[in-house]
Scaffold this active site. Structure first.
Site, PDB file in Angstrom:
ATOM      1  N   LYS A 201      -1.730 -51.059  42.065  1.00  0.00           N
ATOM      2  CA  LYS A 201      -2.455 -51.010  40.790  1.00  0.00           C
ATOM      3  C   LYS A 201      -2.409 -49.581  40.264  1.00  0.00           C
ATOM      4  CE  LYS A 201      -6.356 -50.128  38.910  1.00  0.00           C
ATOM      5  NZ  LYS A 201      -5.943 -49.657  37.585  1.00  0.00           N
ATOM      6  N   GLU A 277      -7.697 -40.567  49.381  1.00  0.00           N
ATOM      7  CA  GLU A 277      -7.226 -39.221  48.984  1.00  0.00           C
ATOM      8  C   GLU A 277      -7.966 -38.892  47.705  1.00  0.00           C
ATOM      9  OE1 GLU A 277      -5.020 -37.318  50.458  1.00  0.00           O
ATOM     10  OE2 GLU A 277      -3.671 -38.618  51.578  1.00  0.00           O
ATOM     11  N   CYS A 312      -5.071 -32.620  41.917  1.00  0.00           N
ATOM     12  CA  CYS A 312      -6.152 -32.648  42.914  1.00  0.00           C
ATOM     13  C   CYS A 312      -6.187 -31.355  43.715  1.00  0.00           C
ATOM     14  CB  CYS A 312      -5.968 -33.841  43.840  1.00  0.00           C
ATOM     15  SG  CYS A 312      -4.317 -33.910  44.546  1.00  0.00           S
ATOM     16  N   GLU A 409     -15.207 -30.611  40.092  1.00  0.00           N
ATOM     17  CA  GLU A 409     -13.790 -30.724  39.774  1.00  0.00           C
ATOM     18  C   GLU A 409     -13.628 -30.946  38.265  1.00  0.00           C
ATOM     19  OE1 GLU A 409     -11.605 -34.271  40.962  1.00  0.00           O
ATOM     20  OE2 GLU A 409      -9.958 -32.985  41.620  1.00  0.00           O
TER      21      GLU A 409
HETATM   22  P1  NAD Z   1     -10.104 -42.475  39.074  1.00  0.00           P
HETATM   23  O1  NAD Z   1     -10.787 -42.443  40.388  1.00  0.00           O
HETATM   24  O2  NAD Z   1     -10.898 -42.632  37.855  1.00  0.00           O
HETATM   25  O3  NAD Z   1      -9.010 -43.642  39.045  1.00  0.00           O
HETATM   26  C1  NAD Z   1      -8.066 -43.808  40.080  1.00  0.00           C
HETATM   27  C2  NAD Z   1      -7.706 -45.277  40.176  1.00  0.00           C
HETATM   28  O4  NAD Z   1      -8.892 -46.010  40.518  1.00  0.00           O
HETATM   29  C3  NAD Z   1      -7.199 -45.878  38.866  1.00  0.00           C
HETATM   30  O5  NAD Z   1      -6.163 -46.787  39.166  1.00  0.00           O
HETATM   31  C4  NAD Z   1      -8.416 -46.590  38.325  1.00  0.00           C
HETATM   32  O6  NAD Z   1      -8.092 -47.690  37.510  1.00  0.00           O
HETATM   33  C5  NAD Z   1      -9.107 -47.068  39.594  1.00  0.00           C
HETATM   34  N1  NAD Z   1     -10.552 -47.268  39.420  1.00  0.00           N
HETATM   35  C6  NAD Z   1     -11.382 -46.620  38.571  1.00  0.00           C
HETATM   36  N2  NAD Z   1     -12.643 -47.118  38.686  1.00  0.00           N
HETATM   37  C7  NAD Z   1     -12.604 -48.080  39.635  1.00  0.00           C
HETATM   38  C8  NAD Z   1     -13.581 -48.944  40.200  1.00  0.00           C
HETATM   39  N3  NAD Z   1     -14.848 -48.915  39.823  1.00  0.00           N
HETATM   40  N4  NAD Z   1     -13.180 -49.816  41.157  1.00  0.00           N
HETATM   41  C9  NAD Z   1     -11.890 -49.865  41.560  1.00  0.00           C
HETATM   42  N5  NAD Z   1     -10.920 -49.082  41.052  1.00  0.00           N
HETATM   43  C10 NAD Z   1     -11.265 -48.188  40.103  1.00  0.00           C
HETATM   44  O7  NAD Z   1      -9.227 -41.143  39.055  1.00  0.00           O
HETATM   45  P2  NAD Z   1      -8.246 -40.648  37.909  1.00  0.00           P
HETATM   46  O8  NAD Z   1      -9.053 -40.162  36.770  1.00  0.00           O
HETATM   47  O9  NAD Z   1      -7.186 -41.651  37.647  1.00  0.00           O
HETATM   48  O10 NAD Z   1      -7.555 -39.417  38.661  1.00  0.00           O
HETATM   49  C11 NAD Z   1      -8.200 -38.228  38.820  1.00  0.00           C
HETATM   50  C12 NAD Z   1      -8.798 -38.076  40.194  1.00  0.00           C
HETATM   51  O11 NAD Z   1      -7.821 -38.349  41.203  1.00  0.00           O
HETATM   52  C13 NAD Z   1      -9.241 -36.667  40.468  1.00  0.00           C
HETATM   53  O12 NAD Z   1     -10.505 -36.675  41.092  1.00  0.00           O
HETATM   54  C14 NAD Z   1      -8.180 -36.134  41.408  1.00  0.00           C
HETATM   55  O13 NAD Z   1      -8.601 -35.083  42.203  1.00  0.00           O
HETATM   56  C15 NAD Z   1      -7.841 -37.325  42.186  1.00  0.00           C
HETATM   57  N6  NAD Z   1      -6.520 -37.183  42.801  1.00  0.00           N
HETATM   58  C16 NAD Z   1      -6.444 -36.966  44.135  1.00  0.00           C
HETATM   59  C17 NAD Z   1      -5.217 -36.794  44.743  1.00  0.00           C
HETATM   60  C18 NAD Z   1      -5.099 -36.575  46.229  1.00  0.00           C
HETATM   61  O14 NAD Z   1      -4.018 -36.785  46.756  1.00  0.00           O
HETATM   62  N7  NAD Z   1      -6.143 -36.192  46.912  1.00  0.00           N
HETATM   63  C19 NAD Z   1      -4.055 -36.837  43.979  1.00  0.00           C
HETATM   64  C20 NAD Z   1      -4.159 -37.057  42.605  1.00  0.00           C
HETATM   65  C21 NAD Z   1      -5.410 -37.229  42.031  1.00  0.00           C
END
Ligand code: NAD
Length: 505
Positions: A201, A277, A312, A409
């Site tokens: 997804k 992650e 991240c 962040e």
């Molecule tokens: P997000 O957590 O909002 O979304 C990530 C994924 O989760 C998306 O596919 C989204 O549709 C899904 N999602 C959102 N709400 C959900 C819910 N209630 N239930 C189930 N799934 C849900 O994050 P984002 O805005 O897409 O990305 C930014 C974040 O990702 C930042 O915090 C960043 O640090 C983190 N990130 C971490 C890494 C790592 O490897 N540690 C790498 C890239 C990004």
């Protein structure tokens, strides 16, 4: 044709005009991929995908509700429980994955264009950095598919013990938009190499590149149902996967807040294994004896503005020794001012827009908070007045540890500069965070480098560099940055179960 690109890679030799012409001709597929084909959408929701480059609608994308998620999980379940994938000779699985990598390489420019259009990454980086990581990652995991990792330890005479790595089953991979294909491949590579099947997804902001990636997997001959893709809002589609009893492993990259949701979904459903992650607020420590202070400053600037700060691992807290702070900060501010911010399709662009208007506003709420809490704004701090979701490269000096811009962040091009007077204070400041994804230290003193690296609580510590990596080394965090490791052989631990078979001879 390729030409030298960023970070030692190559990029396709395509002009700005040609990228724009190609963007105009694109007609990307939007249907979910289920069981090896485009899935018909049951009447229901769809959403507009808006390009951050100009605010225009790129495509209307079907949103998967419970029915589509059920169908995708059922396809993955069948492919795992009855299909050839987990049962075929590992060398054959490897051949499939290598064919997939070859097709991604064939269509590299098209995939890079999709990434750039949907999430705003400069085309040179989409092509030269992201696609390179994707192709290398697929090949790296293809190569381990047929390397026997089972054990037969010597136990008692008269018995034989086998310790086999069994594929864990159906993996749901829920990923973010900032490196949409790389994050997907960090999960899919080891999961599929191990013999699992998957439902991916993507984030709502980056559905198109993932669909194309999955179509290429089907073209490469992966059996139907081995890789499925469903798009839709996190609270609906992501949640349905998190709660699904047919999913054995949930591999997530995203925010800490959503990571907590996935642990709850698992607790309330089938106790599926959840790997997280998550976010970061990484410290970048510059000591006065850094081998090259200008290089340290340039890397600090590159690190925070790379991918518009939507990283991240972004080195978002610069901890610089008081004696060299002026010199280092002056150079970073000069870099920020000279940054070429613009259309991501222009190969000369160094920083593109933020992913969405909502995210831009969130980042700007932090630049407002920085001003309100008394940090001194050295450069940037505002939106850029042009179509799209652009924010200026921003640096705040005089930041104190309790300010929101030092603790939370931001996920944008905003650097917070704090100063210190000795290494112990630097380590205290560095560890004064809920996160623990990455950290860096710049020094010529070998002992100090080791002492400080050991004291830093982070999944990765870089010494005299930043953002370096390789598929042979693991990546992941501690504390609120999550647990479990992507990349390297250790990633297999997420997607395999160790089975002991004891045989009396
Ligand atoms: P997000 O957590 O909002 O979304 C990530 C994924 O989760 C998306 O596919 C989204 O549709 C899904 N999602 C959102 N709400 C959900 C819910 N209630 N239930 C189930 N799934 C849900 O994050 P984002 O805005 O897409 O990305 C930014 C974040 O990702 C930042 O915090 C960043 O640090 C983190 N990130 C971490 C890494 C790592 O490897 N540690 C790498 C890239 C990004």
């Amino acid at each position: 044709m390729t030409t030298p690109g960023p970070r030692g890679g190559t990029v396709s030799e395509v002009s700005y005009e040609e990228w724009r012409a190609r963007a105009g001709r694109l007609a990307p597929a939007t249907a979910h991929r289920i069981g090896g084909a485009d899935a018909p959408q049951s009447p229901g929701d769809a959403f507009d995908l808006v390009s951050p480059r100009d605010g225009e609608v790129l495509a209307r994308v079907p949103a998967a509700g419970k029915d589509e998620v059920d169908r995708a999980v059922a396809a993955a379940r069948r492919a795992f429980d009855e299909g050839p994938w987990p049962r075929m000779r590992p060398a054959e699985r490897k051949a499939h994955l290598l064919r997939w990598a070859d097709l991604v390489e064939r269509d590299r420019a098209e995939l890079a264009l999709l990434v750039s259009l949907e999430m705003g990454k400069p085309i040179a980086e989409a092509d030269g950095i992201e696609l390179r990581a994707v192709i290398n990652g697929l090949r790296w995991y293809a190569e381990i598919a047929d390397k026997g990792l089972d054990e037969a330890p010597r136990t008692a005479p008269g018995s034989l013990a086998l310790v086999t790595r069994e594929p864990a089953g159906v993996v749901a991979a829920v990923v973010p938009w900032n490196f949409p294909l790389t994050m997907a491949v960090w999960k899919l590579g080891p999961a599929l190499a191990a013999g699992c099947t998957a439902v991916l997804k993507p984030a709502e902001e980056s559905p198109l590149s993932a669909l194309r990636l999955a179509a290429l997997a089907d073209e490469a001959g992966l059996p139907p149902g081995v890789l499925n893709v469903v798009n839709g809002p996190g609270e609906v589609t992501g949640r349905a996967l998190g709660e699904h009893p047919g999913v054995d492993v949930l591999a997530f990259t995203g925010s800490t807040e959503v990571g907590r949701h996935f642990l709850r979904y698992a607790a309330d459903s089938n106790l599926k294994r959840v790997w997280l992650e998550l976010g970061g607020k990484s410290p970048n420590i510059i000591l006065p004896d850094a081998p090259d202070l200008d290089a340290a400053a340039d890397t600090a600037a590159w690190g925070i503005f790379f991918n518009a700060g939507e990283m991240c691992t972004a080195p978002s807290r610069l901890l610089v020794h008081r004696d060299v702070a002026d010199r280092v900060v002056e150079r970073i501010v000069a870099r920020a001012s000279a940054m070429r911010v613009g259309d991501p399709l222009d190969p000369a662009t160094e920083m593109g827009p933020l992913v969405s208007s909502r995210h831009r506003d969130r980042v700007l709420s932090y630049t407002d908070a920085g001003r309100a809490e008394g940090a001194s704004l050295l450069v940037g701090g505002s939106a850029i007045d042009r179509p799209g979701h652009f924010v200026e490269p921003t640096v705040f000096g005089g930041v104190t540890p309790s300010m929101r811009i030092a603790r939370e962040e931001i996920f944008g091009p905003v650097l917070s500069v704090l100063t210190f007077t000795d290494a112990d204070e630097a380590v205290r400041l560095a560890n004064d965070t809920d996160y623990g994804l990455a950290a860096a230290v710049w020094t010529s003193d070998l002992s100090a480098a080791h002492r400080i690296s050991r004291a830093l609580r982070a999944g990765t510590v870089w010494v005299n560099c930043y953002e370096e990596g390789d598929y042979s080394v693991p990546f992941g965090g501690v504390k609120l940055s999550g647990h479990g490791r992507d990349k390297s052989l250790h990633a297999l631990d997420k997607y395999t179960d160790l089975k002991t078979t004891w045989i009396e001879l």
